[in-house]
Design a protein around this motif. Structure first.
Motif, PDB file in Angstrom:
ATOM      1  N   ILE A 237       1.755   3.874  75.363  1.00 41.18           N
ATOM      2  CA  ILE A 237       2.867   4.197  74.466  1.00 41.18           C
ATOM      3  C   ILE A 237       2.460   5.147  73.358  1.00 41.18           C
ATOM      4  N   PHE A 238       1.183   5.203  73.007  1.00 40.03           N
ATOM      5  CA  PHE A 238       0.790   6.039  71.877  1.00 40.03           C
ATOM      6  C   PHE A 238       1.179   7.508  72.046  1.00 40.03           C
ATOM      7  N   PRO A 239       1.021   8.124  73.237  1.00 38.52           N
ATOM      8  CA  PRO A 239       1.422   9.531  73.382  1.00 38.52           C
ATOM      9  C   PRO A 239       2.885   9.794  73.037  1.00 38.52           C
ATOM     10  N   PHE A 240       3.759   8.809  73.259  1.00 36.31           N
ATOM     11  CA  PHE A 240       5.173   8.958  72.890  1.00 36.31           C
ATOM     12  C   PHE A 240       5.310   9.198  71.394  1.00 36.31           C
ATOM     13  N   TYR A 241       4.669   8.371  70.599  1.00 35.89           N
ATOM     14  CA  TYR A 241       4.773   8.499  69.148  1.00 35.89           C
ATOM     15  C   TYR A 241       4.005   9.718  68.630  1.00 35.89           C
ATOM     16  N   ARG A 242       2.915  10.044  69.272  1.00 36.01           N
ATOM     17  CA  ARG A 242       2.159  11.229  68.855  1.00 36.01           C
ATOM     18  C   ARG A 242       2.993  12.488  69.029  1.00 36.01           C
ATOM     19  N   GLU A 243       3.647  12.625  70.189  1.00 37.37           N
ATOM     20  CA  GLU A 243       4.441  13.828  70.431  1.00 37.37           C
ATOM     21  C   GLU A 243       5.731  13.824  69.626  1.00 37.37           C
ATOM     22  N   LEU A 244       6.333  12.653  69.460  1.00 39.26           N
ATOM     23  CA  LEU A 244       7.613  12.577  68.755  1.00 39.26           C
ATOM     24  C   LEU A 244       7.458  12.730  67.248  1.00 39.26           C
ATOM     25  N   LEU A 245       6.501  12.015  66.659  1.00 42.44           N
ATOM     26  CA  LEU A 245       6.405  11.904  65.200  1.00 42.44           C
ATOM     27  C   LEU A 245       5.145  12.517  64.610  1.00 42.44           C
ATOM     28  N   GLY A 246       4.248  13.017  65.463  1.00 43.83           N
ATOM     29  CA  GLY A 246       3.028  13.633  64.962  1.00 43.83           C
ATOM     30  C   GLY A 246       1.968  12.646  64.535  1.00 43.83           C
ATOM     31  N   TRP A 247       2.097  11.381  64.951  1.00 41.00           N
ATOM     32  CA  TRP A 247       1.083  10.394  64.593  1.00 41.00           C
ATOM     33  C   TRP A 247      -0.232  10.698  65.296  1.00 41.00           C
ATOM     34  N   GLN A 248      -1.333  10.397  64.608  1.00 43.14           N
ATOM     35  CA  GLN A 248      -2.670  10.608  65.160  1.00 43.14           C
ATOM     36  C   GLN A 248      -3.418   9.287  65.205  1.00 43.14           C
ATOM     37  N   GLN A 249      -4.289   9.134  66.193  1.00 43.74           N
ATOM     38  CA  GLN A 249      -5.103   7.930  66.266  1.00 43.74           C
ATOM     39  C   GLN A 249      -6.141   7.979  65.163  1.00 43.74           C
ATOM     40  N   ALA A 250      -6.120   6.963  64.294  1.00 39.46           N
ATOM     41  CA  ALA A 250      -6.982   6.973  63.118  1.00 39.46           C
ATOM     42  C   ALA A 250      -8.388   6.487  63.415  1.00 39.46           C
ATOM     43  N   ASP A 251      -8.569   5.841  64.559  1.00 39.20           N
ATOM     44  CA  ASP A 251      -9.883   5.309  64.915  1.00 39.20           C
ATOM     45  C   ASP A 251     -10.280   5.796  66.298  1.00 39.20           C
ATOM     46  N   ALA A 252     -10.175   7.116  66.496  1.00 41.38           N
ATOM     47  CA  ALA A 252     -10.376   7.697  67.820  1.00 41.38           C
ATOM     48  C   ALA A 252     -11.773   7.457  68.365  1.00 41.38           C
ATOM     49  N   GLY A 253     -12.744   7.203  67.502  1.00 43.06           N
ATOM     50  CA  GLY A 253     -14.104   6.984  67.967  1.00 43.06           C
ATOM     51  C   GLY A 253     -14.453   5.522  68.151  1.00 43.06           C
ATOM     52  N   SER A 254     -13.457   4.655  68.174  1.00 42.73           N
ATOM     53  CA  SER A 254     -13.729   3.223  68.239  1.00 42.73           C
ATOM     54  C   SER A 254     -14.188   2.808  69.625  1.00 42.73           C
ATOM     55  N   ASP A 255     -14.735   1.612  69.698  1.00 44.76           N
ATOM     56  CA  ASP A 255     -15.224   1.048  70.944  1.00 44.76           C
ATOM     57  C   ASP A 255     -14.066   0.906  71.932  1.00 44.76           C
ATOM     58  N   PRO A 256     -14.222   1.348  73.193  1.00 47.92           N
ATOM     59  CA  PRO A 256     -13.155   1.198  74.190  1.00 47.92           C
ATOM     60  C   PRO A 256     -12.747  -0.258  74.401  1.00 47.92           C
ATOM     61  N   ALA A 257     -13.626  -1.188  74.039  1.00 46.54           N
ATOM     62  CA  ALA A 257     -13.295  -2.599  74.202  1.00 46.54           C
ATOM     63  C   ALA A 257     -12.392  -3.122  73.097  1.00 46.54           C
ATOM     64  N   ASP A 258     -12.183  -2.333  72.046  1.00 49.53           N
ATOM     65  CA  ASP A 258     -11.319  -2.764  70.958  1.00 49.53           C
ATOM     66  C   ASP A 258      -9.902  -3.013  71.472  1.00 49.53           C
ATOM     67  N   VAL A 259      -9.209  -3.923  70.803  1.00 54.48           N
ATOM     68  CA  VAL A 259      -7.863  -4.298  71.239  1.00 54.48           C
ATOM     69  C   VAL A 259      -6.792  -3.770  70.294  1.00 54.48           C
ATOM     70  N   TYR A 260      -7.177  -2.944  69.338  1.00 55.26           N
ATOM     71  CA  TYR A 260      -6.257  -2.511  68.294  1.00 55.26           C
ATOM     72  C   TYR A 260      -6.487  -1.045  67.992  1.00 55.26           C
ATOM     73  N   ASP A 261      -5.416  -0.262  67.949  1.00 53.21           N
ATOM     74  CA  ASP A 261      -5.492   1.160  67.610  1.00 53.21           C
ATOM     75  C   ASP A 261      -4.737   1.409  66.317  1.00 53.21           C
ATOM     76  N   MET A 262      -5.413   1.956  65.318  1.00 51.17           N
ATOM     77  CA  MET A 262      -4.740   2.350  64.084  1.00 51.17           C
ATOM     78  C   MET A 262      -4.240   3.789  64.212  1.00 51.17           C
TER      79      MET A 262
END
Length: 289
Positions: free
Chosen positions: A153-178
């Motif tokens: 779902i994140f690409p929807f909000y990124r393209e629509l509202l310009g939101w960026q992933q704030a923790d793009a370098g986080s561990d792939p095992a993380d369960v939460y994206d800021m």
């Protein structure tokens, strides 16, 4: 509204009992109620320091007939409503309420491709004049999406509202994206568990003392569903439901005078959230002794 574009700027509670809800949140969060009704619409503002923060209105009868329940709705500022509506359709979202002039500006209510609802607004007449102040008591300090699949779902909000992933370098095992907008981190997304009945946005209200506010929730007829849970920087959260059934979260300091551990097992969506915190950290629920 160029300086606000992409930010949550207004919040409304759609409820079945506006006077009772206004009294409940005034007591719990410290807001002051102000009638802002017009001949066409009964509307209540809740303010902090004289500044409007949220609005309350009756859940439309048609919505009740269709099974809608009380809920909080967050509005995101956009520069061009017609462009946004076209993009939502192109990206697979749904238009629930077409663009219309309202008491807070020109609005639309939409759903993302996984079904979570939110609002769009241009020409806002209430609320913050600019992004900021989100760390102050009485403000809305965090926004959380419980998604079917946060990665998809994140690409929807990124393209629509310009939101960026704030923790793009986080561990792939993380369960939460800021996520952030204009360099400001404003919320997070997680994939909901099957026990969560539907996707939704959850909004966090700042209070000075989470423990005291949680006791006021119980005293006012609401329920603490989960917490207190400790986050980084001495911040604590409690997830709650108001007397009419709308979900919300409180965040702030905690006086540690011991609210009783909530009976979260009674509520399926909260009972299995485990130790997932709102800042993308795995933390320990301090009520688990």
């Amino acid at each position: 509204m160029a300086d606000q574009s992409g930010h949550f700027v207004w919040y409304e509670l759609l409820t079945t009992d506006v006077p009772s809800a206004a009294a409940f949140y005034a007591e719990v969060v410290g807001w002051t109620a102000k009638d802002a009704s017009s001949p066409e619409l009964a509307y209540t503002l809740l303010t902090t320091g004289g500044a409007p923060v949220v609005g309350l209105m009756n859940l439309p009868e048609e919505g009740v007939r269709m099974g809608a329940t009380p809920r909080w709705l967050g509005y995101v500022a956009v520069d061009d409503m017609d462009v946004m509506i076209a993009q939502i359709r192109r990206l697979g979202g749904t238009i629930l309420v077409s663009p219309t002039d309202s008491n807070i500006g020109r609005i639309a209510v939409v759903a993302d491709p996984q079904g979570a609802t939110f609002g769009l607004v241009t020409g806002l007449t209430h609320g913050q004049s600019q992004p900021g102040g989100s760390d102050q008591p009485g403000r809305v300090g965090w926004h959380e999406l419980l998604a079917e699949d946060r990665r998809r779902i994140f690409p929807f909000y990124r393209e629509l509202l310009g939101w960026q992933q704030a923790d793009a370098g986080s561990d792939p095992a993380d369960v939460y994206d800021m996520f952030s907008v204009a360099g400001q981190t404003i919320g997070g997304m997680l994939t909901k568990l099957p026990s969560v009945s539907q996707t939704c946005w959850l909004h966090y209200f700042n209070v000075e003392d989470v423990g005291a506010a949680a006791r006021r929730v119980d005293a006012g007829g609401g329920r603490v569903l989960q917490g207190p849970i400790e986050l980084p920087d001495d911040c604590w959260i409690v997830r709650c439901v108001d007397p009419q059934g709308a979900l919300f979260t409180l965040q702030g300091a905690w006086d540690r005078k011991g609210i009783e551990r909530s009976s979260a097992s009674e509520v399926s969506w909260s009972a299995r959230w485990g130790d997932i915190a709102s800042q993308g950290r795995i933390v320990r629920d301090k009520t688990r002794r």
